[in-house]
Design an enzyme around this catalytic site. Structure first.
Site, PDB file in Angstrom:
ATOM      1  N   ALA A 165       0.968  -1.126  -0.033  1.00 43.89           N
ATOM      2  CA  ALA A 165      -0.166  -0.086  -0.082  1.00 43.89           C
ATOM      3  C   ALA A 165       0.944   1.128   0.005  1.00 43.89           C
ATOM      4  O   ALA A 165       1.954   1.311   0.483  1.00 43.89           O
ATOM      5  CB  ALA A 165      -0.865  -0.022   1.252  1.00 43.89           C
ATOM      6  N   GLY A 223      -0.086  -5.446   1.188  1.00 36.76           N
ATOM      7  CA  GLY A 223      -1.283  -5.409   0.240  1.00 36.76           C
ATOM      8  C   GLY A 223      -1.213  -6.041  -0.949  1.00 36.76           C
ATOM      9  O   GLY A 223      -2.005  -6.840  -1.520  1.00 36.76           O
ATOM     10  N   GLU A 258      -1.582  -9.736  -0.082  1.00 34.93           N
ATOM     11  CA  GLU A 258      -2.928  -9.788   0.359  1.00 34.93           C
ATOM     12  C   GLU A 258      -3.699 -10.071  -0.827  1.00 34.93           C
ATOM     13  O   GLU A 258      -4.700 -10.803  -0.843  1.00 34.93           O
ATOM     14  CB  GLU A 258      -3.300  -8.764   1.179  1.00 34.93           C
ATOM     15  CG  GLU A 258      -2.580  -8.881   2.701  1.00 34.93           C
ATOM     16  CD  GLU A 258      -2.890  -7.679   3.534  1.00 34.93           C
ATOM     17  OE1 GLU A 258      -3.601  -7.966   4.413  1.00 34.93           O
ATOM     18  OE2 GLU A 258      -2.578  -6.629   3.216  1.00 34.93           O
ATOM     19  N   GLU A 312       4.178  -5.503   7.192  1.00 36.28           N
ATOM     20  CA  GLU A 312       3.637  -4.212   7.896  1.00 36.28           C
ATOM     21  C   GLU A 312       4.049  -3.777   9.325  1.00 36.28           C
ATOM     22  O   GLU A 312       4.222  -2.857   9.809  1.00 36.28           O
ATOM     23  CB  GLU A 312       2.153  -4.337   7.651  1.00 36.28           C
ATOM     24  CG  GLU A 312       1.387  -4.341   6.573  1.00 36.28           C
ATOM     25  CD  GLU A 312       1.302  -5.532   5.722  1.00 36.28           C
ATOM     26  OE1 GLU A 312       0.643  -5.462   4.991  1.00 36.28           O
ATOM     27  OE2 GLU A 312       2.148  -6.650   6.167  1.00 36.28           O
TER      28      GLU A 312
END
Length: 723
Positions: free
Chosen positions: A75, A121, A124, A146
């Protein structure tokens, strides 16, 4: 009504699509970025792509891939700076998760074809696909890191990962922020297949879709059981009973994201996945709003990116690429610098006083590469190519073609001066000469040079192949053209540069010294050595002060201290010795305890690699009956570093807040959750920091008196910032 998904997707920004016999290949390629990230506009675009694919009756399968060498690297953390409420954080991740959930429940097979690295992300996104393939390339990394920014995976990672590979393995990956190479990821079950190149990967993806027209995620099938058991399973109950204790032993409660990750997994694996995903979003919001996350994002993301983009690099100079570097001294530092330079594709001339010494320095690279080959992270061909770039020599004439020379010999001015003179006799007129000194002022060393404007400090940290920082030191006569070249070289070898001005100990050595010195001082005051070490770990520092002093050597610290005394005398300046000096002198000169290097310092070191506090220490420095509070010890260790950093900023030793913060974390490991030494002051608040500093000064000495700049800033209502 069926829609033509290809036309709709091709009309989107940064997404393109093509269809082959009903299989839609969507390529993500953000033209304005070097790597794809999940940022502004991505979620809305992804939602349109998802809906169009699902509603296209002619589309029987989807391949998600990238137009770049990496897949999606995570992200865009910058968007978190605008989040002020838990509701905003919750909605940010819920929106993307809704599209991912639609995609995996569509009944149509979806394959993630990962061209390279997929982190956070990005991974994910791949976990929400039914099948995952990655190209087996050495640079490819797969993981959910993260936690390193005080966050947790908010795109479904805490729920899909344990349902895929089991709770224990998932916890290890997420709480440690581990990044895996494709082979290890496949062995763990994180991905399903490995490809040799993109053509092979897309063929595998197509074949899998054709073979699996009707597909469901395992967790959407009736009767699904989490591999190894859910949170109630006896084996997993045991994991959760000890995991918090193990995590606390390492993090000392300084990283709430670790606890939130464990809570997400524990709670989410007791319920269905949709409820679990919502639980994750709530804990994600808690992480985003935490002080630790704010500190880490501010420094380890925003400020670090500013440095890498050249914030400290002078304007008006073209980027340069070093082709050949000469390294003087093939000891541990010189050998390490040779390795990282050759690894970056630079030709290296490695010079030592004997050819045996130079060859031994080259062999250091071979040892590192052999280890990498054994872990399947390199190949014999790459090893030979790198070693071929390192030329061992004893002749200064071999430096004739060097763009840059780095001196890494013993900390002795006379030896360094001779190296400078011999080198400058043969190197090109425009070559930069750098010293790897960690303590000797650059301006003084440059007196041996005929071109002091091209003389600069490049302070590497040990071990060079692992430590990410290089401290660039400007001498009084060093010009900006030389700084620009040095800055470019540091980036070229994949390190992070900070720029400081010349002074005794520069920035990192000067402030680092306050931490270990304060720990030693406490010992002399009658604080129990075990209490000192526990307080050191509680601060979030990588090592407690006494063991760290052993690592860097008591004899070296004493030598530096005595050298500074001589220098101050020569300059006619008052000598202010640290309270720790007499203790170091006693241990080194009376008891021969030089540190880990000779097996005895504050600790005893056994042949088996074990260590324990020297029993005689408590007799030499008896512990007082009344011991100070642990918070007092923690504050002393933290405030002494932060205050000294503020003094460095005040004296213009450091040039920016970003360099000061990053230098503290990357240079000597200042507690990362605090975001660096100046961010530590910002987070506490100047008024509070000043008040506590004065309390410490009244009780423990004037070294804790707050720096003048702090008083001035408090009066003006300012904080440390480069904006």
């Amino acid at each position: 009504m069926s829609m033509n998904s290809v036309d709709i997707i091709n009309a989107l920004n940064h997404f393109s699509a093509e269809s082959d016999k009903g299989i839609i290949t969507v390529t993500i390629d953000q033209a304005d970025r070097q790597m794809n990230v999940i940022g502004d506009g991505f979620t809305d675009t992804f939602a349109v792509m998802t809906d169009s694919f699902i509603n296209d009756e002619s589309a029987k399968g989807l391949i998600l891939t990238s137009g770049k060498e990496t897949f999606v690297v995570g992200a865009d953390i910058d968007q978190l700076a605008n989040i002020k409420t838990a509701e905003q954080a919750f909605e940010l991740v819920e929106d993307l998760k809704a599209s991912l959930r639609k995609l995996e429940k569509s009944g149509k097979p979806v394959v993630a074809a990962m061209t390279g690295t997929a982190l956070g992300g990005g991974l994910e996104l791949a976990l929400a696909c039914h099948y995952r393939i990655a190209i087996d390339a050495p640079k490819t990394k797969l993981g959910l890191p993260e936690v390193k920014l005080g966050l947790l995976p908010g795109g479904g990672g805490t729920q899909r990962l344990p349902r895929l590979i089991g709770i224990q393995s998932a916890l290890e990956l997420m709480t440690q922020g581990k990044e895996l190479h494709p082979t290890a990821a496949k062995d763990m079950g994180l991905i399903d297949a490995i490809a040799t190149d993109k053509v092979d990967m897309l063929k595998q993806a197509t074949d899998w879709i054709n073979a699996n027209p009707d597909i469901q995620q395992p967790w959407d099938k009736k009767g699904f059981k989490i591999p190894g058991g859910d949170s109630k399973h006896p084996n997993i109950v045991q994991v959760f009973s000890i995991a918090p204790a193990i995590a606390n032993q390492k993090s000392h409660g300084n990283y709430p994201a670790i606890t939130h990750i464990m809570s997400c997994v524990f709670e989410g694996c007791l319920v269905d996945i949709d409820t679990g995903l919502e639980i994750e979003s709530r804990y994600f919001a808690a992480c985003v709003l935490s002080a630790e996350s704010r500190n880490m994002i501010n420094t380890l993301w925003t400020q670090l990116n500013s440095i890498k983009k050249g914030q400290s690099r002078p304007n008006g100079f073209e980027r340069t690429t070093i082709k050949t570097v000469g390294i003087l001294g093939a000891g541990m530092m010189g050998a390490g610098i040779a390795y990282v330079s050759a690894k970056a594709g630079i030709e290296v001339v490695l010079l030592d006083t004997t050819i045996e010494g130079a060859e031994k320095g080259k062999a250091y690279s071979a040892t590192i590469l052999d280890k990498a080959i054994s872990r399947k992270r390199s190949t014999e061909e790459k090893k030979q190519a790198l070693l071929n770039r390192i030329k061992p020599t004893v002749s200064y004439d071999d430096l004739a073609d060097c763009d840059l020379v780095i001196e890494a010999v013993f900390e002795n001015r006379d030896i360094k001066a001779k190296c400078t003179q011999k080198s400058e006799a043969v190197i090109p007129k425009n070559a930069v000469y750098a010293s790897n000194t960690s303590t000797l002022p650059i301006t003084g060393l440059a007196k041996a040079s005929t071109r002091p404007n091209q003389f600069i400090g490049l302070h590497f940290f040990s071990p060079v192949d692992k430590m990410p920082l290089v401290e660039i030191i400007m001498g009084e006569q060093t010009d900006d053209a030389t700084l620009a070249k040095a800055f470019d070289y540091v980036l070229q070898i994949g390190k992070t540069p900070i720029v400081v001005n010349d002074s005794r100990g520069f920035y990192t050595s000067r402030v680092f010294g306050t931490y270990v010195s304060e720990g030693v001082t406490m010992l002399g005051e009658g604080v129990h050595p075990r209490s000192i070490e526990v307080a050191g770990m509680k601060t979030g520092m990588p090592m407690p002060p006494l063991v760290l002093q052993d690592e860097v050597s008591l004899s070296l610290a004493l030598h530096v201290s005595e050298q500074q005394q001589l220098d101050m005398q020569a300059e006619g300046k008052p000598i202010a010795m640290r309270p720790s000096y007499e203790i170091l002198k006693t241990l080194v000169k009376k008891y021969g305890r030089e540190g880990k290097k000779n097996g005895k310092g504050f600790y005893e070191y056994t042949d088996k690699g074990e260590k324990y506090l020297w029993p005689e220490l408590i007799n030499l420095y008896p512990a007082k009956t009344e011991q100070p509070s642990q918070q007092d010890l923690i504050d002393r260790l933290m405030f002494i570093q932060a205050n000294e950093s503020a003094k460095c900023y005040q004296e213009n030793v450091v040039r920016s807040v970003a360099d000061t913060n990053i230098g503290s974390i990357f240079g000597w490991g200042f507690a990362p959750h605090q975001g660096g030494t100046l961010q530590f002051i910002n987070a506490i608040g100047l008024e509070t920091f000043i008040a506590r500093s004065r309390e410490l000064a009244a009780q423990y000495g004037e070294r804790f008196e707050p720096a003048q700049i702090l008083l001035d800033m408090a009066d003006k209502g300012e904080v440390f910032s480069d904006d």
